[in-house]
Design a protein around this motif. Structure first.
Motif, PDB file in Angstrom:
ATOM      1  N   LYS A  36     -14.082  18.674   4.545  1.00  0.00           N
ATOM      2  CA  LYS A  36     -12.986  17.761   5.172  1.00  0.00           C
ATOM      3  C   LYS A  36     -13.314  16.200   4.712  1.00  0.00           C
ATOM      4  N   TYR A  37     -12.587  15.675   4.418  1.00  0.00           N
ATOM      5  CA  TYR A  37     -12.445  14.232   3.922  1.00  0.00           C
ATOM      6  C   TYR A  37     -11.657  13.245   4.605  1.00  0.00           C
ATOM      7  N   PRO A  38     -12.140  12.043   4.904  1.00  0.00           N
ATOM      8  CA  PRO A  38     -11.296  10.885   5.300  1.00  0.00           C
ATOM      9  C   PRO A  38     -10.617   9.957   4.038  1.00  0.00           C
ATOM     10  N   ILE A  39      -9.351   9.890   4.074  1.00  0.00           N
ATOM     11  CA  ILE A  39      -8.887   8.985   3.181  1.00  0.00           C
ATOM     12  C   ILE A  39      -8.256   7.605   3.624  1.00  0.00           C
ATOM     13  N   ARG A  40      -8.556   6.469   3.320  1.00  0.00           N
ATOM     14  CA  ARG A  40      -8.050   5.472   3.636  1.00  0.00           C
ATOM     15  C   ARG A  40      -7.119   4.620   2.413  1.00  0.00           C
ATOM     16  N   ILE A  41      -5.909   4.400   3.067  1.00  0.00           N
ATOM     17  CA  ILE A  41      -4.920   3.818   2.064  1.00  0.00           C
ATOM     18  C   ILE A  41      -4.522   2.546   2.506  1.00  0.00           C
ATOM     19  N   GLN A  42      -4.701   1.439   1.613  1.00  0.00           N
ATOM     20  CA  GLN A  42      -4.493   0.091   2.021  1.00  0.00           C
ATOM     21  C   GLN A  42      -3.589  -0.675   1.186  1.00  0.00           C
ATOM     22  N   THR A  43      -2.876  -1.677   1.819  1.00  0.00           N
ATOM     23  CA  THR A  43      -1.938  -2.255   0.812  1.00  0.00           C
ATOM     24  C   THR A  43      -3.074  -3.897   0.659  1.00  0.00           C
ATOM     25  N   ALA A  44      -2.917  -4.454  -0.341  1.00  0.00           N
ATOM     26  CA  ALA A  44      -3.281  -5.668  -0.534  1.00  0.00           C
ATOM     27  C   ALA A  44      -2.189  -6.741  -0.305  1.00  0.00           C
ATOM     28  N   GLU A  45      -2.840  -7.789   0.662  1.00  0.00           N
ATOM     29  CA  GLU A  45      -1.776  -8.589   0.996  1.00  0.00           C
ATOM     30  C   GLU A  45      -2.622 -10.391   1.229  1.00  0.00           C
ATOM     31  N   ILE A  46      -1.526 -11.107   1.436  1.00  0.00           N
ATOM     32  CA  ILE A  46      -2.240 -12.511   1.578  1.00  0.00           C
ATOM     33  C   ILE A  46      -1.786 -12.910   3.012  1.00  0.00           C
ATOM     34  N   ASP A  47      -2.840 -13.267   3.737  1.00  0.00           N
ATOM     35  CA  ASP A  47      -2.723 -13.679   5.035  1.00  0.00           C
ATOM     36  C   ASP A  47      -2.117 -15.076   5.246  1.00  0.00           C
ATOM     37  N   ALA A  48      -1.927 -15.476   6.548  1.00  0.00           N
ATOM     38  CA  ALA A  48      -1.292 -16.847   6.734  1.00  0.00           C
ATOM     39  C   ALA A  48      -2.021 -17.993   6.224  1.00  0.00           C
ATOM     40  N   LEU A  49      -3.569 -17.785   5.840  1.00  0.00           N
ATOM     41  CA  LEU A  49      -4.266 -18.887   5.740  1.00  0.00           C
ATOM     42  C   LEU A  49      -4.434 -18.785   3.730  1.00  0.00           C
ATOM     43  N   GLY A  50      -3.634 -18.035   3.338  1.00  0.00           N
ATOM     44  CA  GLY A  50      -3.529 -17.769   1.852  1.00  0.00           C
ATOM     45  C   GLY A  50      -4.819 -16.826   1.512  1.00  0.00           C
ATOM     46  N   ARG A  51      -5.394 -16.227   2.212  1.00  0.00           N
ATOM     47  CA  ARG A  51      -6.392 -15.434   1.555  1.00  0.00           C
ATOM     48  C   ARG A  51      -6.010 -13.954   1.454  1.00  0.00           C
ATOM     49  N   ASP A  52      -6.530 -13.234   0.462  1.00  0.00           N
ATOM     50  CA  ASP A  52      -6.340 -11.897   0.066  1.00  0.00           C
ATOM     51  C   ASP A  52      -7.075 -10.816   1.274  1.00  0.00           C
ATOM     52  N   SER A  53      -6.250 -10.113   1.715  1.00  0.00           N
ATOM     53  CA  SER A  53      -6.521  -9.153   2.611  1.00  0.00           C
ATOM     54  C   SER A  53      -6.175  -7.688   2.469  1.00  0.00           C
ATOM     55  N   LYS A  54      -6.557  -6.792   3.275  1.00  0.00           N
ATOM     56  CA  LYS A  54      -6.432  -5.378   2.952  1.00  0.00           C
ATOM     57  C   LYS A  54      -5.790  -4.809   4.335  1.00  0.00           C
ATOM     58  N   VAL A  55      -4.780  -4.193   4.331  1.00  0.00           N
ATOM     59  CA  VAL A  55      -4.092  -3.675   5.684  1.00  0.00           C
ATOM     60  C   VAL A  55      -3.901  -2.335   5.467  1.00  0.00           C
ATOM     61  N   ASP A  56      -4.270  -1.329   6.500  1.00  0.00           N
ATOM     62  CA  ASP A  56      -4.131   0.182   6.537  1.00  0.00           C
ATOM     63  C   ASP A  56      -2.642   0.403   6.487  1.00  0.00           C
ATOM     64  N   LEU A  57      -2.271   1.265   5.808  1.00  0.00           N
ATOM     65  CA  LEU A  57      -0.943   1.788   5.794  1.00  0.00           C
ATOM     66  C   LEU A  57      -0.729   2.654   7.112  1.00  0.00           C
ATOM     67  N   TYR A  58       0.515   2.894   7.609  1.00  0.00           N
ATOM     68  CA  TYR A  58       0.759   3.787   8.868  1.00  0.00           C
ATOM     69  C   TYR A  58      -0.156   5.034   8.806  1.00  0.00           C
ATOM     70  N   GLU A  59      -0.676   5.345   9.824  1.00  0.00           N
ATOM     71  CA  GLU A  59      -1.574   6.683  10.021  1.00  0.00           C
ATOM     72  C   GLU A  59      -2.738   6.725   9.149  1.00  0.00           C
ATOM     73  N   SER A  60      -3.038   5.493   8.162  1.00  0.00           N
ATOM     74  CA  SER A  60      -4.392   5.611   7.614  1.00  0.00           C
ATOM     75  C   SER A  60      -5.551   5.144   8.564  1.00  0.00           C
ATOM     76  N   PRO A  61      -6.634   5.594   8.360  1.00  0.00           N
ATOM     77  CA  PRO A  61      -6.968   6.616   7.476  1.00  0.00           C
ATOM     78  C   PRO A  61      -6.676   8.072   7.886  1.00  0.00           C
ATOM     79  N   ILE A  62      -6.518   9.020   6.868  1.00  0.00           N
ATOM     80  CA  ILE A  62      -6.153  10.263   7.239  1.00  0.00           C
ATOM     81  C   ILE A  62      -7.298  11.309   6.901  1.00  0.00           C
TER      82      ILE A  62
END
Length: 202
Positions: A36-62
């Motif tokens: 069994k393995y956990p898998i994390r899926i994230q999107t690369a976004e830019i926050d309100a301060l202009g910084r790169d950030s990563k956000v988990d998709l819905y139900e991630s990690p699976i």
């Protein structure tokens, strides 16, 4: 958006790809280790301060589970007195461990008919086939009783192919003393003459 796909375990033979497919993304991964393995899926976004950030998709990690592949004859092994030797009168049991081509333990049964166990007498040469029992755990067993000392050959095959370590050459040694099977001979068991040596053998 960019997507990041991170499996918890990646072997040298694992392939990863992430392809855009009709407004969605498809990922293909080849696992070579079961479990069994956990898998994390994230999107690369830019926050309100202009910084790169990563956000988990819905139900991630699976968590995903991968079972072993088909049984590989050459990766199967056997253990027990029937592969290493024993005393006469003992149970020459054999436990067969099944694995796939990546050395993952197979944990389900159903392949008993594909295994054959042969007992080979060396003097004179004779071959006897023994049945194989499915333990429904990915393991299989077979057993027989030796009553005579000597050298014997054991073959364990699956689909006509020897498993790892087969054929086995085992030695059956003398067992424990059995009083009921012990006899004595010699003049001493009938008596003798005073002051003269008498003897018997057991």
């Amino acid at each position: 958006n960019d997507f990041e796909y991170t499996p918890a375990f990646i072997s040298d033979t694992t392939e990863r790809s992430l392809l855009k497919y009709k407004q969605s993304y498809r990922s293909t991964v080849i696992w070579t280790q079961s479990g069994k393995y956990p898998i994390r899926i994230q999107t690369a976004e830019i926050d309100a301060l202009g910084r790169d950030s990563k956000v988990d998709l819905y139900e991630s990690p699976i968590t995903v589970a991968f079972a072993a592949n088909e049984i590989s004859s050459v990766q199967c092994t056997a253990s027990g007195p029937g592969t290493s030797g024993l005393e006469a009168g003992g149970n020459a049991s054999i436990l067969i461990h099944t694995r796939d081509s990546y050395m993952n333990d197979v944990t389900v049964g159903g392949a008993a008919d594909s295994f054959v166990v042969w007992l080979i007498f060396t003097e004179p040469i004779q071959r006897f086939n023994y049945s194989v029992e499915d333990l429904n755990t990915g393991k299989y067993s077979s057993w027989f009783i030796f009553i005579k000392t000597g050298s014997y050959g054991i073959e364990v095959l699956r689909a006509g192919i020897h498993i790892s370590g087969s054929p086995y050459l085992i030695q059956v040694s003398v067992g424990d003393l059995d009083p009921a099977m012990t006899t004595i001979t010699g003049s001493g068991i009938y008596g003798g003459v005073v002051s003269r040596l008498t003897s018997f053998k057991a």
